[in-house]
Scaffold this active site. Structure first.
Site, PDB file in Angstrom:
ATOM      1  N   HIS A 144       0.982  -1.386   0.281  1.00  0.00           N
ATOM      2  CA  HIS A 144       0.361   0.138  -0.141  1.00  0.00           C
ATOM      3  C   HIS A 144       1.024   1.388  -0.482  1.00  0.00           C
ATOM      4  O   HIS A 144       0.849   2.594  -0.299  1.00  0.00           O
ATOM      5  CB  HIS A 144      -1.517   0.135   1.211  1.00  0.00           C
ATOM      6  CG  HIS A 144      -0.363   0.407   2.716  1.00  0.00           C
ATOM      7  ND1 HIS A 144      -0.038  -0.933   3.249  1.00  0.00           N
ATOM      8  CD2 HIS A 144      -0.373   1.313   3.151  1.00  0.00           C
ATOM      9  CE1 HIS A 144       0.688  -0.327   3.845  1.00  0.00           C
ATOM     10  NE2 HIS A 144       0.167   0.953   4.444  1.00  0.00           N
ATOM     11  N   ASP A 145       2.237   0.943   0.474  1.00  0.00           N
ATOM     12  CA  ASP A 145       2.623   2.225   0.590  1.00  0.00           C
ATOM     13  C   ASP A 145       3.922   2.289  -0.480  1.00  0.00           C
ATOM     14  O   ASP A 145       4.851   3.230  -0.777  1.00  0.00           O
ATOM     15  CB  ASP A 145       3.352   2.346   1.504  1.00  0.00           C
ATOM     16  CG  ASP A 145       2.634   3.122   3.458  1.00  0.00           C
ATOM     17  OD1 ASP A 145       1.627   3.978   2.777  1.00  0.00           O
ATOM     18  OD2 ASP A 145       2.934   3.008   4.300  1.00  0.00           O
ATOM     19  N   HIS A 172      -5.996   3.727  -0.280  1.00  0.00           N
ATOM     20  CA  HIS A 172      -6.042   2.730   1.127  1.00  0.00           C
ATOM     21  C   HIS A 172      -6.564   4.541   2.425  1.00  0.00           C
ATOM     22  O   HIS A 172      -5.982   4.632   3.196  1.00  0.00           O
ATOM     23  CB  HIS A 172      -4.271   2.825   1.101  1.00  0.00           C
ATOM     24  CG  HIS A 172      -3.635   3.749   1.889  1.00  0.00           C
ATOM     25  ND1 HIS A 172      -2.941   3.502   0.444  1.00  0.00           N
ATOM     26  CD2 HIS A 172      -2.532   4.054   2.350  1.00  0.00           C
ATOM     27  CE1 HIS A 172      -1.803   3.977  -0.223  1.00  0.00           C
ATOM     28  NE2 HIS A 172      -1.590   4.746   1.705  1.00  0.00           N
ATOM     29  N   HIS A 173      -6.571   5.749   1.632  1.00  0.00           N
ATOM     30  CA  HIS A 173      -5.988   6.926   2.664  1.00  0.00           C
ATOM     31  C   HIS A 173      -7.740   7.697   1.555  1.00  0.00           C
ATOM     32  O   HIS A 173      -7.747   8.447   1.888  1.00  0.00           O
ATOM     33  CB  HIS A 173      -5.632   8.531   1.723  1.00  0.00           C
ATOM     34  CG  HIS A 173      -3.698   7.568   3.459  1.00  0.00           C
ATOM     35  ND1 HIS A 173      -3.868   8.124   3.868  1.00  0.00           N
ATOM     36  CD2 HIS A 173      -2.384   7.382   2.611  1.00  0.00           C
ATOM     37  CE1 HIS A 173      -2.813   7.280   4.832  1.00  0.00           C
ATOM     38  NE2 HIS A 173      -1.895   6.886   3.652  1.00  0.00           N
ATOM     39  N   ASP A 215      -3.824   0.165   7.911  1.00  0.00           N
ATOM     40  CA  ASP A 215      -2.918   1.355   7.717  1.00  0.00           C
ATOM     41  C   ASP A 215      -3.107   1.808   9.475  1.00  0.00           C
ATOM     42  O   ASP A 215      -1.452   2.025   9.907  1.00  0.00           O
ATOM     43  CB  ASP A 215      -3.334   2.032   6.990  1.00  0.00           C
ATOM     44  CG  ASP A 215      -1.728   2.581   6.512  1.00  0.00           C
ATOM     45  OD1 ASP A 215      -0.575   2.702   7.005  1.00  0.00           O
ATOM     46  OD2 ASP A 215      -1.699   4.259   6.307  1.00  0.00           O
ATOM     47  N   LYS A 254       5.575   5.803  -0.848  1.00  0.00           N
ATOM     48  CA  LYS A 254       6.321   6.444  -0.753  1.00  0.00           C
ATOM     49  C   LYS A 254       8.300   6.335  -1.159  1.00  0.00           C
ATOM     50  O   LYS A 254       8.911   7.174  -0.930  1.00  0.00           O
ATOM     51  CB  LYS A 254       6.952   6.158   0.874  1.00  0.00           C
ATOM     52  CG  LYS A 254       5.230   6.635   1.586  1.00  0.00           C
ATOM     53  CD  LYS A 254       4.723   6.237   3.557  1.00  0.00           C
ATOM     54  CE  LYS A 254       4.104   6.929   3.518  1.00  0.00           C
ATOM     55  NZ  LYS A 254       4.558   6.154   5.388  1.00  0.00           N
ATOM     56  N   HIS A 309       1.970  10.349  -2.016  1.00  0.00           N
ATOM     57  CA  HIS A 309       2.012   8.816  -2.088  1.00  0.00           C
ATOM     58  C   HIS A 309       1.492   7.954  -2.863  1.00  0.00           C
ATOM     59  O   HIS A 309       1.308   7.109  -3.405  1.00  0.00           O
ATOM     60  CB  HIS A 309       3.124   8.557  -1.002  1.00  0.00           C
ATOM     61  CG  HIS A 309       2.114   7.680  -0.359  1.00  0.00           C
ATOM     62  ND1 HIS A 309       1.658   8.803   0.659  1.00  0.00           N
ATOM     63  CD2 HIS A 309       1.397   6.828   0.032  1.00  0.00           C
ATOM     64  CE1 HIS A 309       0.864   8.195   2.035  1.00  0.00           C
ATOM     65  NE2 HIS A 309       0.366   7.027   1.223  1.00  0.00           N
TER      66      HIS A 309
END
Length: 304
Positions: A73-74, A126-127, A155, A77, A102
């Site tokens: 998911h990240d 996811h945000h 998360d 970044k 990101h």
């Protein structure tokens, strides 16, 4: 992209299949190396997501997508400057805007990968929040895919129960309470309630503050549980704290691993470790050993 499924049609458990999945997870691990405050974060989010997806009785394919999505998911970044990821003070508005980029950056990175369509919802959404106040797209309600809603909860919970340079980790119950209070606003009510129930039942206790199955974060004498140990690290291995930069030597006494400070401070530029290839391989094997790999490959092809 029909070549993809044809390539694996004769042997869905082939070495090539595992290597394709491994290439995705190895990409994700570069994030873990960049961000000094998230040791084990990818594994924990992946495990939370897997447990909830299983409890929700999602299909094997959907469970696999949640597991892989949690690990990836990240990914975006990678594009965030180290100076921002490692900043201990409050971020400026401009710096926070870069952090908020990101999810889109992760989508750009996935664009050329054959399996990108499988995990793009987890990476890119996811945000988002169910009340429409998330980012980058301000989606709301049913416009947010289920796996993205799930990763959002996992998360946030891991962030709350992990140490940061500006605060100590929250107690599990406080983090549970915050998730529960935000059901229907920040988090999806149905998936979030399942997460809360599992957390209250202790189903996540072996995941919180761990970096692999049965391997807890080690305590830095200064900062608390912040030091990551790989499963194949042997006694004598030199580890470091990503927060205070102190070095420690791994020792074993009475079959228990512990850390012995060396008194040496390691510059952040010298602290990156190689990817934990053993963990990556286990995640892949556990994920694809019991799932319809062909269905995932066909979904990837159909998402093009």
């Amino acid at each position: 992209m029909q070549w993809l499924t044809k390539w694996f049609r004769s042997d869905v458990d082939s070495v090539q299949t595992q290597r394709l999945f491994q290439s995705l997870l190895t990409l994700a691990w570069t994030v873990e190396a960049k961000d000094p405050y998230t040791g084990g974060h990818l594994w924990r989010v992946s495990q939370f997501a897997s447990a909830v997806a299983k409890a929700e009785r999602w299909s094997k394919e959907e469970q696999a997508i949640a597991t892989l999505g949690g690990f990836l998911h990240d990914l975006g970044k990678i594009s965030v400057p180290d100076a921002i990821l490692k900043k201990t003070d409050k971020l400026t508005d401009d710096e926070f805007a870069i952090i908020q980029s990101h999810p889109d950056e992760g989508m750009y990175i996935l664009e050329g990968h054959p399996l990108g369509p499988i995990v793009r919802n987890a990476v890119g959404l996811h945000h988002e929040r169910v009340d429409g106040r998330g980012y980058p797209n301000k989606l709301s309600g049913d416009a947010i895919p289920a796996e993205a809603k799930l990763i959002a909860i996992c998360d946030a919970f891991d962030a709350m129960t992990s140490h940061r340079p500006y605060r100590q980790a929250m107690h599990k119950q406080k983090a549970i309470d915050i998730v529960e209070e935000n059901l229907g606003s920040q988090f999806d009510t149905s998936i979030g309630q399942r997460f809360v129930n599992l957390a209250k039942a202790g189903e996540f206790d072996a995941i919180i503050a761990h970096t692999d199955e049965g391997i807890p974060l080690h305590h830095c004498p200064t900062c608390g549980p912040t030091i990551t140990r790989y499963r194949d690290d042997a006694p004598g291995q030199l580890l470091h704290c990503p927060l205070c930069l102190q070095q420690a030597k791994l020792v074993i006494t009475d079959n228990t691993y512990d850390l012995e400070p060396t008194g040496v401070q390691i510059p952040a530029s010298q602290q990156r470790r190689r990817p934990d290839t053993g963990l990556i391989k286990r995640v892949i094997q556990q994920t694809i050993s019991t799932l319809p790999t062909q269905a995932l490959l066909e979904r990837a092809e159909g998402g093009r």
